[in-house]
Design an enzyme around this catalytic site. Structure first.
Site, PDB file in Angstrom:
ATOM      1  N   GLY A  17       0.791  -1.220   0.000  1.00 57.93           N
ATOM      2  CA  GLY A  17       0.000   0.000   0.000  1.00 57.93           C
ATOM      3  C   GLY A  17       0.825   1.272   0.000  1.00 57.93           C
ATOM      4  O   GLY A  17       0.355   2.317   0.470  1.00 57.93           O
ATOM      5  N   ASN A  19       1.596   2.989  -2.671  1.00 56.67           N
ATOM      6  CA  ASN A  19       0.871   3.913  -3.568  1.00 56.67           C
ATOM      7  C   ASN A  19      -0.383   4.447  -2.892  1.00 56.67           C
ATOM      8  O   ASN A  19      -0.714   5.634  -3.036  1.00 56.67           O
ATOM      9  CB  ASN A  19       0.528   3.220  -4.886  1.00 56.67           C
ATOM     10  CG  ASN A  19       1.703   3.175  -5.837  1.00 56.67           C
ATOM     11  OD1 ASN A  19       2.075   4.188  -6.417  1.00 56.67           O
ATOM     12  ND2 ASN A  19       2.313   2.003  -5.978  1.00 56.67           N
ATOM     13  N   ARG A  70     -14.162 -15.648 -10.801  1.00 59.97           N
ATOM     14  CA  ARG A  70     -13.677 -14.258 -10.846  1.00 59.97           C
ATOM     15  C   ARG A  70     -14.863 -13.298 -10.922  1.00 59.97           C
ATOM     16  O   ARG A  70     -14.841 -12.212 -10.342  1.00 59.97           O
ATOM     17  CB  ARG A  70     -12.775 -14.049 -12.063  1.00 59.97           C
ATOM     18  CG  ARG A  70     -11.423 -14.709 -11.970  1.00 59.97           C
ATOM     19  CD  ARG A  70     -10.521 -14.280 -13.132  1.00 59.97           C
ATOM     20  NE  ARG A  70      -9.306 -15.070 -13.167  1.00 59.97           N
ATOM     21  CZ  ARG A  70      -8.225 -14.844 -12.416  1.00 59.97           C
ATOM     22  NH1 ARG A  70      -8.205 -13.822 -11.585  1.00 59.97           N
ATOM     23  NH2 ARG A  70      -7.168 -15.620 -12.499  1.00 59.97           N
ATOM     24  N   MET A  95      -3.560  -7.249  -7.211  1.00 58.53           N
ATOM     25  CA  MET A  95      -2.987  -8.334  -8.010  1.00 58.53           C
ATOM     26  C   MET A  95      -4.056  -9.349  -8.426  1.00 58.53           C
ATOM     27  O   MET A  95      -3.907 -10.555  -8.210  1.00 58.53           O
ATOM     28  CB  MET A  95      -1.856  -9.005  -7.221  1.00 58.53           C
ATOM     29  CG  MET A  95      -0.774  -8.031  -6.776  1.00 58.53           C
ATOM     30  SD  MET A  95      -0.066  -7.040  -8.116  1.00 58.53           S
ATOM     31  CE  MET A  95       1.165  -8.183  -8.696  1.00 58.53           C
ATOM     32  N   ILE A  97      -6.766 -10.351 -11.787  1.00 61.88           N
ATOM     33  CA  ILE A  97      -7.200 -10.091 -13.159  1.00 61.88           C
ATOM     34  C   ILE A  97      -8.687  -9.756 -13.113  1.00 61.88           C
ATOM     35  O   ILE A  97      -9.474 -10.486 -12.500  1.00 61.88           O
ATOM     36  CB  ILE A  97      -6.940 -11.331 -14.039  1.00 61.88           C
ATOM     37  CG1 ILE A  97      -5.433 -11.544 -14.175  1.00 61.88           C
ATOM     38  CG2 ILE A  97      -7.606 -11.181 -15.403  1.00 61.88           C
ATOM     39  CD1 ILE A  97      -5.037 -12.833 -14.878  1.00 61.88           C
ATOM     40  N   ASN A 112      -4.895   1.939 -13.435  1.00 60.17           N
ATOM     41  CA  ASN A 112      -3.925   1.018 -12.843  1.00 60.17           C
ATOM     42  C   ASN A 112      -2.534   1.635 -12.989  1.00 60.17           C
ATOM     43  O   ASN A 112      -2.293   2.449 -13.889  1.00 60.17           O
ATOM     44  CB  ASN A 112      -3.962  -0.326 -13.573  1.00 60.17           C
ATOM     45  CG  ASN A 112      -3.047  -1.354 -12.945  1.00 60.17           C
ATOM     46  OD1 ASN A 112      -2.939  -1.437 -11.714  1.00 60.17           O
ATOM     47  ND2 ASN A 112      -2.373  -2.131 -13.762  1.00 60.17           N
ATOM     48  N   HIS A 114       1.322   0.080 -13.503  1.00 66.13           N
ATOM     49  CA  HIS A 114       2.019  -1.171 -13.791  1.00 66.13           C
ATOM     50  C   HIS A 114       3.524  -0.895 -13.772  1.00 66.13           C
ATOM     51  O   HIS A 114       3.979   0.085 -14.373  1.00 66.13           O
ATOM     52  CB  HIS A 114       1.589  -1.715 -15.155  1.00 66.13           C
ATOM     53  CG  HIS A 114       2.213  -3.035 -15.477  1.00 66.13           C
ATOM     54  ND1 HIS A 114       1.829  -4.195 -14.838  1.00 66.13           N
ATOM     55  CD2 HIS A 114       3.212  -3.376 -16.314  1.00 66.13           C
ATOM     56  CE1 HIS A 114       2.564  -5.198 -15.297  1.00 66.13           C
ATOM     57  NE2 HIS A 114       3.414  -4.730 -16.193  1.00 66.13           N
ATOM     58  N   LEU A 149      -5.277  -7.323 -20.371  1.00 67.35           N
ATOM     59  CA  LEU A 149      -4.410  -7.292 -19.188  1.00 67.35           C
ATOM     60  C   LEU A 149      -3.248  -6.311 -19.394  1.00 67.35           C
ATOM     61  O   LEU A 149      -2.455  -6.480 -20.326  1.00 67.35           O
ATOM     62  CB  LEU A 149      -3.862  -8.702 -18.910  1.00 67.35           C
ATOM     63  CG  LEU A 149      -2.894  -8.810 -17.734  1.00 67.35           C
ATOM     64  CD1 LEU A 149      -3.597  -8.514 -16.416  1.00 67.35           C
ATOM     65  CD2 LEU A 149      -2.228 -10.171 -17.699  1.00 67.35           C
ATOM     66  N   GLU A 179       6.795   5.924  -8.608  1.00 64.57           N
ATOM     67  CA  GLU A 179       5.354   5.686  -8.766  1.00 64.57           C
ATOM     68  C   GLU A 179       4.550   6.631  -7.880  1.00 64.57           C
ATOM     69  O   GLU A 179       3.473   7.093  -8.254  1.00 64.57           O
ATOM     70  CB  GLU A 179       5.008   4.239  -8.392  1.00 64.57           C
ATOM     71  CG  GLU A 179       5.488   3.203  -9.376  1.00 64.57           C
ATOM     72  CD  GLU A 179       5.002   1.800  -9.033  1.00 64.57           C
ATOM     73  OE1 GLU A 179       4.344   1.623  -7.988  1.00 64.57           O
ATOM     74  OE2 GLU A 179       5.284   0.881  -9.817  1.00 64.57           O
TER      75      GLU A 179
HETATM   76  C1  GAR Z   1       3.588  -1.345  -7.390  1.00 69.00           C
HETATM   77  O1  GAR Z   1       4.937  -1.341  -7.769  1.00 69.00           O
HETATM   78  C2  GAR Z   1       2.704  -1.483  -8.620  1.00 69.00           C
HETATM   79  O2  GAR Z   1       3.261  -0.914  -9.765  1.00 69.00           O
HETATM   80  C3  GAR Z   1       2.617  -2.987  -8.747  1.00 69.00           C
HETATM   81  O3  GAR Z   1       2.535  -3.455  -7.434  1.00 69.00           O
HETATM   82  C4  GAR Z   1       3.253  -2.586  -6.576  1.00 69.00           C
HETATM   83  C5  GAR Z   1       2.376  -2.284  -5.401  1.00 69.00           C
HETATM   84  O4  GAR Z   1       3.087  -1.611  -4.407  1.00 69.00           O
HETATM   85  N1  GAR Z   1       1.469  -3.356  -9.521  1.00 69.00           N
HETATM   86  C6  GAR Z   1       1.435  -4.432 -10.295  1.00 69.00           C
HETATM   87  O5  GAR Z   1       2.354  -5.207 -10.399  1.00 69.00           O
HETATM   88  C7  GAR Z   1       0.131  -4.612 -11.042  1.00 69.00           C
HETATM   89  N2  GAR Z   1       0.294  -5.505 -12.136  1.00 69.00           N
HETATM   90  P1  GAR Z   1       2.319  -0.938  -3.184  1.00 69.00           P
HETATM   91  O6  GAR Z   1       1.375  -1.981  -2.599  1.00 69.00           O
HETATM   92  O7  GAR Z   1       3.408  -0.602  -2.222  1.00 69.00           O
HETATM   93  O8  GAR Z   1       1.582   0.267  -3.695  1.00 69.00           O
END
Ligand code: GAR
Length: 221
Positions: A17, A19, A70, A95, A97, A112, A114, A149, A179
């Site tokens: 978390g 982000n 899903r 994480m 789909i 999103n 990525h 995706l 990010e």
């Molecule tokens: C981030 O680096 C994000 O880009 C990646 O997961 C991490 C989450 O970090 N997302 C993916 O891989 C999606 N396909 P966080 O939980 O510390 O924000």
């Protein structure tokens, strides 16, 4: 189209978390005309849920393992998003789909981030793949979510150098820091009515965004 001010965001997480924390901080600094209406995790153990609770936010753990399909899981998410009058959905390390059950009601207001320079390396293990390929740069891309995706139109992209002694972990840490600056900017553009998903792709201020997204620079406004 946002129907209320401040707009109500949902942030969907699975892990640390960091982000999410960037959005909590950006809202607290008044940089986003938004409030975080709900934080949802598919992983009840996600550390990000603690961050949300510490910030006084509503949280839900909706464990995908409790659903047969899903689609049923996504319907449970949609039910919560509607119950909390959510305008905009921010996937932040979520994480799972997604199926059309979740994408269709929120298309154009579903984002999103990525951890790769899309369209390179959709899917998992992005940093190891960049290292294995001998790339000079890695990065992250904020994009609109569509049914493909990690394939929806890119909005904003940041780059970091890959260093000789990098591991997937050291590279992930360098990308992650960037990010946290990148993602709130894209969401701010959306909240300001500047960013849209059209039939032709993503636009900012009415201009088509390049296929890789706008490249981040420190003077972006
Ligand atoms: C981030 O680096 C994000 O880009 C990646 O997961 C991490 C989450 O970090 N997302 C993916 O891989 C999606 N396909 P966080 O939980 O510390 O924000």
């Amino acid at each position: 189209m946002i129907s209320q001010v401040p707009a109500r965001l949902a942030i969907l997480i699975s892990g640390h978390g960091t982000n999410l924390q960037a959005f909590i901080d950006a809202c607290a600094r008044g940089e986003l005309a938004a409030q975080i209406g709900i934080v949802i995790s598919n992983n009840p153990e996600a550390a990000g849920l603690q961050r949300a609770e510490s910030a006084g936010l509503a949280t839900r753990a909706i464990d995908h393992r409790n659903f047969a399909t899903r689609e049923e899981f996504d319907q449970a998410l949609v039910n919560e998003l509607h119950a909390f009058s959510i305008d905009l959905v921010v996937l932040a390390g979520f994480m799972r789909i997604l199926t059309p059950v979740l994408v269709e009601p929120f298309v154009g207001r579903l984002f999103n981030i990525h951890p790769s320079l899309l369209p390179k390396y959709p899917g998992m293990h992005t940093h190891q793949r960049a290292l294995d390929a001998g790339d000079a740069e890695a990065g992250a891309t904020v994009h609109f979510v569509t049914q493909e995706l990690d394939g929806g139109p890119p909005v904003l992209q940041c780059r970091v150098p890959i260093l000789n002694d990098d591991t997937a972990e050291s590279l992930a840490a360098r990308v992650s820091l960037k990010e946290h600056t990148l993602y709130p900017i894209a969401v701010r553009w959306y909240l300001q009515g500047r960013l849209q998903l059209t039939g032709e792709g993503a636009t900012l201020d009415g201009h088509a965004i390049p296929a890789n997204g706008i490249q981040y620079t420190a003077d972006l406004r």
